[in-house]
Design a protein around this motif. Structure first.
Motif, PDB file in Angstrom:
ATOM      1  N   ILE A 107      -4.876  -4.702  -1.767  1.00 21.86           N
ATOM      2  CA  ILE A 107      -3.984  -3.954  -2.649  1.00 21.86           C
ATOM      3  C   ILE A 107      -4.642  -2.629  -2.990  1.00 21.86           C
ATOM      4  CG2 ILE A 107      -2.785  -3.935  -4.876  1.00 21.86           C
ATOM      5  CD1 ILE A 107      -2.788  -6.988  -4.789  1.00 21.86           C
ATOM      6  N   THR A 108      -3.895  -1.545  -2.799  1.00 22.01           N
ATOM      7  CA  THR A 108      -4.374  -0.219  -3.187  1.00 22.01           C
ATOM      8  C   THR A 108      -3.422   0.356  -4.228  1.00 22.01           C
ATOM      9  OG1 THR A 108      -3.120   1.021  -1.514  1.00 22.01           O
ATOM     10  CG2 THR A 108      -5.256   0.135  -0.844  1.00 22.01           C
ATOM     11  N   GLY A 109      -3.935   1.188  -5.112  1.00 28.17           N
ATOM     12  CA  GLY A 109      -3.072   1.748  -6.142  1.00 28.17           C
ATOM     13  C   GLY A 109      -3.741   2.832  -6.949  1.00 28.17           C
ATOM     14  N   ARG A 110      -2.986   3.352  -7.897  1.00 21.07           N
ATOM     15  CA  ARG A 110      -3.472   4.386  -8.801  1.00 21.07           C
ATOM     16  C   ARG A 110      -3.484   3.842 -10.221  1.00 21.07           C
ATOM     17  NH1 ARG A 110      -3.326   9.458  -6.406  1.00 21.07           N
ATOM     18  NH2 ARG A 110      -4.813   9.931  -8.069  1.00 21.07           N
ATOM     19  N   CYS A 121       4.703   2.807  -0.703  1.00 20.24           N
ATOM     20  CA  CYS A 121       3.995   3.904  -0.044  1.00 20.24           C
ATOM     21  C   CYS A 121       2.480   3.737  -0.098  1.00 20.24           C
ATOM     22  CB  CYS A 121       4.406   5.245  -0.653  1.00 20.24           C
ATOM     23  SG  CYS A 121       6.153   5.658  -0.397  1.00 20.24           S
ATOM     24  N   ASN A 122       2.016   2.747  -0.823  1.00 24.97           N
ATOM     25  CA  ASN A 122       0.592   2.404  -0.806  1.00 24.97           C
ATOM     26  C   ASN A 122       0.327   1.442   0.350  1.00 24.97           C
ATOM     27  OD1 ASN A 122       1.354   2.770  -3.945  1.00 24.97           O
ATOM     28  ND2 ASN A 122      -0.737   3.465  -3.585  1.00 24.97           N
ATOM     29  N   PHE A 123      -0.950   1.229   0.652  1.00 26.99           N
ATOM     30  CA  PHE A 123      -1.331   0.318   1.739  1.00 26.99           C
ATOM     31  C   PHE A 123      -1.606  -1.050   1.144  1.00 26.99           C
ATOM     32  CE2 PHE A 123      -4.436  -1.242   5.011  1.00 26.99           C
ATOM     33  CZ  PHE A 123      -3.537  -1.280   6.073  1.00 26.99           C
ATOM     34  N   ASN A 124      -0.622  -1.950   1.245  1.00 26.04           N
ATOM     35  CA  ASN A 124      -0.742  -3.315   0.731  1.00 26.04           C
ATOM     36  C   ASN A 124      -0.413  -4.276   1.862  1.00 26.04           C
ATOM     37  OD1 ASN A 124      -1.098  -2.542  -2.163  1.00 26.04           O
ATOM     38  ND2 ASN A 124       0.981  -1.775  -1.913  1.00 26.04           N
ATOM     39  N   GLN A 125      -1.398  -5.084   2.258  1.00 29.52           N
ATOM     40  CA  GLN A 125      -1.209  -5.980   3.394  1.00 29.52           C
ATOM     41  C   GLN A 125      -1.897  -7.321   3.137  1.00 29.52           C
ATOM     42  OE1 GLN A 125       0.391  -5.506   6.386  1.00 29.52           O
ATOM     43  NE2 GLN A 125       1.129  -3.485   5.769  1.00 29.52           N
ATOM     44  N   PRO A 126      -1.342  -8.428   3.677  1.00 29.46           N
ATOM     45  CA  PRO A 126      -2.112  -9.677   3.667  1.00 29.46           C
ATOM     46  C   PRO A 126      -3.440  -9.459   4.381  1.00 29.46           C
ATOM     47  CG  PRO A 126       0.178 -10.120   4.244  1.00 29.46           C
ATOM     48  CD  PRO A 126       0.021  -8.621   4.249  1.00 29.46           C
ATOM     49  N   TRP A 127      -4.510  -9.925   3.771  1.00 31.17           N
ATOM     50  CA  TRP A 127      -5.849  -9.668   4.293  1.00 31.17           C
ATOM     51  C   TRP A 127      -6.010 -10.179   5.718  1.00 31.17           C
ATOM     52  CZ3 TRP A 127      -9.697  -6.612   3.052  1.00 31.17           C
ATOM     53  CH2 TRP A 127     -10.981  -6.868   3.574  1.00 31.17           C
TER      54      TRP A 127
END
Length: 214
Positions: A107-110, A121-127
């Motif tokens: 999970i990426t975020g601000r 628009c963030n990069f959120n992916q199952p590991w």
């Protein structure tokens, strides 16, 4: 008066329909290499989503996800431990949906007002869906290239215009994202000061590249 009222009501209905249609198509994200997503984020973590709650704020609300943080890769200066992730409840406003108690996610975020926000628009992916190179990038390599610029190439010819650029050509060879460079390469600054793509197979200065797994 009745005809005028009917006309006004018709106009309001049409305007409202147009607004709903625009909202349905409102979320549009530019393609981004995972390294850019890492470098432009305040927070990067691996976490399992264990709960969610719809908060009644704004016209569509905000979804608050409760997470169990497994590892933090970036953001120690912002927050030491993250318990909640916030996103728009509506996908048309770029809200992201996470499965509960199913995956560990990257999970990426601000950070705004002490809260972590993320979206489509963030990069959120199952590991487990990340490549080994992406995991290593998140763990240490991407940070070596945050002073570099990944330059997208949508049409030929494409050229780098400065020594800190890496030419990103996935859009040409894979008809979109994600492509080979996204999954297997990081744009890293070399000792000589220029930036170039690095996969990690060739021998390189071990003091610069940490070889530990994520």
């Amino acid at each position: 008066m009745q005809p005028i009222c009917h006309q006004l009501l018709s106009l309001l209905f049409v305007f409202g329909s147009l607004q709903i249609h625009q909202l349905a198509e409102a979320c549009s994200c530019a393609l981004s290499h995972p390294q850019d997503a890492y470098c432009n984020s305040d927070i990067v973590i691996r976490a399992k989503v264990v709960g969610k709650k719809l908060l009644k704020d704004g016209p569509f609300g905000t979804m608050r996800y409760t997470v169990k943080q497994m590892k933090m890769y970036k953001g120690f200066n912002k927050m030491q431990h993250i318990q909640h992730i916030y996103t728009d409840a509506s996908e048309s406003l770029c809200g992201v949906k996470f499965d509960i108690n199913k995956y560990q996610y990257l999970i990426t975020g601000r950070v705004f007002d002490g809260k972590v926000y993320t979206g489509l628009c963030n990069f959120n992916q199952p590991w487990d869906r990340l490549s080994l190179a992406q995991k290593k990038g998140i763990n240490h390599r991407y940070q070596l290239g945050c002073n570099c610029r990944i330059k997208p190439c949508h049409y030929l010819p494409c050229f780098v215009t400065s020594k800190n650029e890496c030419l990103w050509t996935d859009m040409l060879s894979h008809f979109g994202y994600p492509g080979y460079q996204s999954r297997h390469y990081a744009c890293v600054q070399q000792k000589e000061g220029y930036c170039s793509w690095y996969r990690g197979m060739a021998g390189r200065d071990k003091t610069t590249i940490n070889a530990t797994d994520p």
